[in-house]
Design a protein around this motif. Structure first.
Motif, PDB file in Angstrom:
ATOM      1  N   THR A  34       0.841  -1.212   0.000  1.00  0.00           N
ATOM      2  CA  THR A  34       0.000   0.000   0.000  1.00  0.00           C
ATOM      3  C   THR A  34       0.873   1.258   0.000  1.00  0.00           C
ATOM      4  O   THR A  34       0.441   2.325  -0.437  1.00  0.00           O
ATOM      5  CB  THR A  34      -0.930   0.025   1.226  1.00  0.00           C
ATOM      6  N   ALA A  54      -5.442  -2.615   1.969  1.00  0.00           N
ATOM      7  CA  ALA A  54      -5.385  -3.900   1.264  1.00  0.00           C
ATOM      8  C   ALA A  54      -5.708  -5.037   2.222  1.00  0.00           C
ATOM      9  O   ALA A  54      -5.453  -4.958   3.420  1.00  0.00           O
ATOM     10  CB  ALA A  54      -4.014  -4.104   0.654  1.00  0.00           C
ATOM     11  N   GLN A  57      -0.804  -8.072   1.149  1.00  0.00           N
ATOM     12  CA  GLN A  57       0.327  -7.448   0.449  1.00  0.00           C
ATOM     13  C   GLN A  57       1.342  -8.542   0.114  1.00  0.00           C
ATOM     14  O   GLN A  57       1.758  -9.299   0.996  1.00  0.00           O
ATOM     15  CB  GLN A  57       1.028  -6.424   1.333  1.00  0.00           C
TER      16      GLN A  57
END
Ligand code: BTN
Length: 265
Positions: A34, A54, A57
């Motif tokens: 992010t 998110a 990741q």
């Protein structure tokens, strides 16, 4: 890349009651980090307060180039664009402020006592459950900006062996499952109030005092890994810029702007 809506940006942005934070929220089911996406948005002039969130990741990162691993759909992984008006050398305060805002927002939702470890780790019962990453960019012609990354272990209960002794989550600490949307909303609200205070304050004493109340390392012997060296000393205080004041074994006093702290005794 188009954001793939996941734990529901409409829910998060609706009725937040904030003017700046969460005005725009970009969701991804999966993203590299992010941090990178928020940086791109900031370079494209997206406003302060825009958040990138998110569920997973693939290349989440922590401080000092470490990897930040998080199981899909369990935790909060968020980066926020900031355009602070405080001078660059005072950005250390941002770490402390974020630590307080996040702690207060979480304590509204979970029956836990959160402590801080300088500069910006959040712990429950001495184990880390939240990390904060601050990356500043000096963008010519576009204004300086900061990407504030927040990783919170919320509902994850299993951690890799190598970090099991040091990591925890809200669920592990309390035996409950949490609604991540509500926690994100509370963080954005709490941060909006605190950040406004930061931008208008002439001194940061009240922020520092609030942070110090949560920190139990003062007066203790600590080691700090800083620029590849391990420094041992007594933690004395943090100064008005958020720097750590350390008394070395030879009684010299030094100030550190970052580092990895371990409490010895
Ligand atoms: C730390 O080392 O303690 C900081 C960890 C920061 C992790 C967060 S998760 C959301 C954002 N995206 C990243 O890649 N890192 C930060």
């Amino acid at each position: 890349m188009n954001p793939h809506m996941e734990f529901n940006d409409k829910t998060i942005s609706t009725n937040l009651g904030t003017k700046i934070f969460g005005g725009k929220v970009f969701f991804f089911k999966s993203i590299k980090s992010t941090m990178d996406y928020a940086k791109k948005l900031a370079e494209m002039d997206e406003p302060e307060g825009t958040a990138v969130i998110a569920d997973y990741q693939s290349h989440g990162r922590g401080r000092f180039g470490r990897i930040w691993k998080s199981e899909p759909g369990e935790n909060i992984l968020m980066s926020i664009i900031l355009r602070p008006t405080i001078p660059l050398e005072k950005f250390g305060i941002l770490s402390l402020l974020t630590a307080i805002s996040v702690s207060e927002a979480i304590e509204k939702n979970a029956n836990v006592k959160i402590t801080t470890k300088w500069p910006n780790d959040l712990l429950i019962n001495g184990k880390k459950f939240c990390g904060i990453l601050i990356e500043a960019s000096i963008a010519v012609d576009k204004g300086d900006f900061v990407i504030l990354g927040i990783g919170i272990n919320v509902n994850q209960t299993k951690f890799p062996k190598e970090i099991q002794d040091y990591a925890t989550s809200l669920s592990l600490a309390t035996g409950k499952i949490y609604d991540r949307t509500i926690i994100v909303q509370d963080i954005l609200r709490s941060f909006e109030t605190d950040y406004a205070e930061l931008n208008k304050s002439k001194n940061f004493n009240s922020i520092i005092e609030r942070w110090k109340k949560r920190c139990d390392m003062f007066g203790k012997e600590i080691t700090v890994i800083y620029a590849g060296k391990t420094i041992t000393g007594k933690a004395i205080d943090v100064d008005e810029k958020g720097l750590l004041i350390l008394e070395l074994e030879n009684s010299n006093i030094i100030k550190l702007s970052s580092g990895d702290v371990t409490i010895v005794k």
